[in-house]
Design a protein around this motif. Sequence first.
Motif, mmCIF file in Angstrom:
data_model
loop_
_atom_site.group_PDB
_atom_site.id
_atom_site.type_symbol
_atom_site.label_atom_id
_atom_site.label_comp_id
_atom_site.label_asym_id
_atom_site.label_seq_id
_atom_site.Cartn_x
_atom_site.Cartn_y
_atom_site.Cartn_z
ATOM 1 N N GLY A 75 0.814 -1.214 0.000
ATOM 2 C CA GLY A 75 0.000 0.000 0.000
ATOM 3 C C GLY A 75 0.843 1.258 0.000
ATOM 4 O O GLY A 75 0.537 2.224 -0.713
ATOM 5 N N ASP A 76 1.912 1.255 0.798
ATOM 6 C CA ASP A 76 2.809 2.414 0.823
ATOM 7 C C ASP A 76 3.494 2.604 -0.526
ATOM 8 O O ASP A 76 3.725 3.738 -0.968
ATOM 9 C CB ASP A 76 3.855 2.244 1.927
ATOM 10 N N PHE A 77 3.833 1.493 -1.171
ATOM 11 C CA PHE A 77 4.490 1.546 -2.477
ATOM 12 C C PHE A 77 3.591 2.242 -3.499
ATOM 13 O O PHE A 77 4.029 3.161 -4.216
ATOM 14 C CB PHE A 77 4.841 0.136 -2.923
ATOM 15 N N LEU A 78 2.324 1.843 -3.566
ATOM 16 C CA LEU A 78 1.404 2.467 -4.508
ATOM 17 C C LEU A 78 1.131 3.919 -4.121
ATOM 18 O O LEU A 78 0.979 4.794 -4.989
ATOM 19 C CB LEU A 78 0.102 1.670 -4.561
ATOM 20 N N SER A 79 1.083 4.190 -2.822
ATOM 21 C CA SER A 79 0.848 5.555 -2.369
ATOM 22 C C SER A 79 2.018 6.468 -2.722
ATOM 23 O O SER A 79 1.828 7.632 -3.116
ATOM 24 C CB SER A 79 0.601 5.565 -0.862
ATOM 25 N N LEU A 80 3.250 5.957 -2.605
ATOM 26 C CA LEU A 80 4.423 6.759 -2.946
ATOM 27 C C LEU A 80 4.408 7.138 -4.416
ATOM 28 O O LEU A 80 4.780 8.261 -4.786
ATOM 29 C CB LEU A 80 5.703 5.985 -2.610
ATOM 30 N N LEU A 81 3.999 6.204 -5.267
ATOM 31 C CA LEU A 81 3.954 6.496 -6.702
ATOM 32 C C LEU A 81 2.932 7.585 -7.024
ATOM 33 O O LEU A 81 3.101 8.358 -7.974
ATOM 34 C CB LEU A 81 3.634 5.222 -7.481
ATOM 35 N N GLN A 82 1.859 7.673 -6.233
ATOM 36 C CA GLN A 82 0.798 8.639 -6.516
ATOM 37 C C GLN A 82 1.013 9.993 -5.838
ATOM 38 O O GLN A 82 0.461 10.997 -6.307
ATOM 39 C CB GLN A 82 -0.554 8.074 -6.050
ATOM 40 N N CYS A 83 1.793 10.008 -4.760
ATOM 41 C CA CYS A 83 1.853 11.224 -3.937
ATOM 42 C C CYS A 83 3.214 11.876 -3.866
ATOM 43 O O CYS A 83 3.326 12.995 -3.365
ATOM 44 C CB CYS A 83 1.386 10.905 -2.509
ATOM 45 N N ARG A 84 4.275 11.205 -4.283
ATOM 46 C CA ARG A 84 5.624 11.759 -4.140
ATOM 47 C C ARG A 84 6.273 11.916 -5.506
ATOM 48 O O ARG A 84 6.019 11.128 -6.423
ATOM 49 C CB ARG A 84 6.496 10.849 -3.254
ATOM 50 N N GLY A 85 7.145 12.921 -5.626
ATOM 51 C CA GLY A 85 7.882 13.131 -6.869
ATOM 52 C C GLY A 85 6.956 13.520 -8.001
ATOM 53 O O GLY A 85 6.023 14.310 -7.833
ATOM 54 N N GLU A 86 7.192 12.990 -9.199
ATOM 55 C CA GLU A 86 6.297 13.194 -10.328
ATOM 56 C C GLU A 86 5.116 12.250 -10.169
ATOM 57 O O GLU A 86 5.249 11.032 -10.278
ATOM 58 C CB GLU A 86 7.045 12.943 -11.638
#
Length: 918
Positions: free
Chosen positions: A838-849
């Motif tokens: 869940g954190d992995f998918l959240s990082l892709l949506q909320c951090r960086g580009e």
Amino acid sequence: MCSSLSGYREKHTRHKGSARPGAVSSLQDLSWVFGYNSSLAVHSLMDGEHRVLLYVSSHTVVIHDILQNRQSHLQGHTNVISCVCVSEDKRWVATADQGPDPMIIVWDSYSGVPVRTIFQSHPEDGLCAIAISHDAKYLVTISAAAVQKVCVWRWTWLTGEPMCSTELDPEFGYQVSDHAKGGRAGLGSPILTWQSQLWYESTACLLSPQTFKCVVGQFSQSVFHFNNTQALTGTSAGKLVVWDMHEPRTLPEERLPKPHGVTATRVVTMQEESLTVLQVSDSYIVTGDVNGQVKFYDGQLRLLTIYSHDKVGPIQSISFSTILRDVPGALPTSYSDSSNSVSLTLNRNFILSTSDATMFHVATDSTNFGRIMTEAKKAVNAIACHPQEPLVAVGSHCGLLKVWDYKQTQYLVSRIFTEAGIQCLSYDAEGHLLAAGFTDGSVYILDAISLQSICEGFQCSQGPVTHIGFSHDSQYLATADETYSVTVYKRVLQNKSRCWEHLAGLVSHYKPIRGILFGVHPDSHEPRLLSLGEDRQLVEYDLNSSIKDHLVVTHRDRLEQAAVPLCFTWYPQLSTESFFLTANNCYKMKLYNSITKVCRKTLLGPTYGSPLEKIQILPRTSSADPRQHYLVYITKDKVGLQMLPVDGNPHKSSAFICHPDGAADFAVSHDGRYVFTAGGRERTVMKWKVNLHALDAAAFLGGEELIPFYNLLDGGREGKFFRDMEDYFYYVQLCSQGIKTLETRQVSTHIPLEEIPSVMRAIGFYPSEEEIEEMINEVKFSKYADTGEEVTKINLDDFIKLYINHRPALGLSMKTIQRAFEVLGYDNKEGDKVIDRGDFLSLLQCRGELFSILTLLLCVLCCCYCSPGAAALTEEDIPAEITAEIFVADILGLPIAEPEKKEQKEKEESLTYKGPES
């Protein structure tokens, strides 16, 4: 007879003074070295009245003719030299180092030529001690590893294998010093010294206070007595331990002597002060102590004479010249003591070196102490060149500030600051002022000639000052410190005289500041100030609007997305557009418009083991091509040149090792002929002569146009990678014209700019959206400043350059991904770094580009169903805990290199518990 002997000595002394090393840089020649390693011995190569010294500076052996003011440099080591020794006849010099790929080199001091080189002698950690036997037939070395190894090398070896070796028992402790002497059969028999033990011929002798019922102290150095039956050891309690060596009778036909017996027979109290040096010269025993006294004793340890001076510090080494025999005016000096009928006849002068980096020449006939040189006792991080005269200022952490005339290599003036160490230096544009930043945060503005303060020192920084510089009109002075603050001082008129005052300061960064830079506003010619930090922020200040205690910021721009900028400088005006140049930790150099701060070009920088730490444009010499410019830079341990304009061609740059322990700073002479590098904790400054013709020749030999860039592709111009790139390039042309069209194809050499990302991804480079924008803008506006028109397409040649300059210089390694998991993840029950699904998918949506939900779903499905061996994988089948290996191999479907697989396997095996056998 006398004339022939004098001619022989003059010949060898001339060779010593003019010796040139076998390995010199093809781009920059080392022409002078300031400072030396005061923890190693200084050796006298004097012959008659000449004063020729040999000492170590960083990774270089310096042969210095004091009277002729000449230096020769023996270069061959890539690491800092850790030990050095000289044969009895002063002919042979042996050096060794510590670090990666350590080596031993034996030099001919007359010619400066390396006559023997041993690689991988002690590959673990290098060497800590080395000695040559008295008969110069054997070399003894001791490793610096945790388990020390002693090796004896025959002087006429042809391979890298020692004649014999043995490992020392770790219980002995760490070896302090060694001394080698020719044995019965000429074998080099070393005597090794620990703090409380002696080792000789595989025999360890422990001496405790109970042995002689007195405080012996820690052992410092051991030597063989000239009677060949005893050895002596000096101690920190001012005593000498006398050892008797009982040598059993051995037959001449026996190949090796049997072990000797070593017995401590007595302890002689010589003085109260600690003995630091112990030597045997002719028929005398010589000691040096922490008070700077040199004492001579006879074979029975009876005092003969004392040499002392109140300005001599703790003695580090004593080295005697050759005998002053048959030299006019050099008569032997005799001392006598009628009460004991003891006499001393000295016919050798000697050199003293102290632990506080000072050398003295002592004339035995007059007991005259002549100071030869005084160098920095602590790290040298500050260096600056005068803008108009051949002067270089050097500052150290011990507070010593020295100014040299680098053309005549003469010391001019110095000043010692006792309150704090000097961290940085800068001359103003006219050369009248010299500003110094200190480790306690203070700033002094000095007269450039006398080094006297022209005003009271400022104490406005809360941490050590790291950068300092004047504006072009000398009206402003700016500093940066370790608390991430920028402080500005202003020159004002008070009582009809000019003085300096503190204007304002500001904590403008949240990570270390990598540089401050003064410039000139193009419209008003007023000074402008910029600072660059590791927080990726470029901050510009409005000096005109700033008032007392309020520093105004006009712009704050983020320069990098992932890389960390390390240095910057103004770029020469090679076109109608003005730029400043930055270098980052990913081996990239970038050109930014000086007004808009927009990245205009990204280029591959020099890749010599570490990124560029500092850069500066080389001033043009009178004989240089006015159209050609060069850049000087330092990396972690190298100094180099880069030909401008920067285009990513690796043949247009070159580098040479300058300070293996780390280059702290550099400065360029006002005429562009010399570069000076400061060695930091090495306490040395090196002067390099610039050879631009050699760099031009290297660039010419590297090939013209695209030849150097083809060589950077996998397989080169004829390789499969280049053919695939061509196929993708022309396939994009087909797509742009329509795949299903029946019309006649128009074959072109260009593709639209919007297709650049597609081809980049097809060949294996996946740039971020920001990198894509920079690549497109780089091509689109490449001719805008000159023609006013935008470029809408790119050809294959320019695309290859664009790909090479923008792709990662060193690729993406498994270790980089693992470090990301260490930062973003947590330890699971098995001790692995993992990221929750869940954190992995959240990082892709909320951090960086940010990934949109649709893009994320498409990426996951593509990875799940297109990855090799993952045809049946669904989103729910992604593990709840994702490791770096699962992410690379199972989700991305990328192969893991075999060495990295092996390393991971060894790591897992090392974590496996192996219990006792049942």
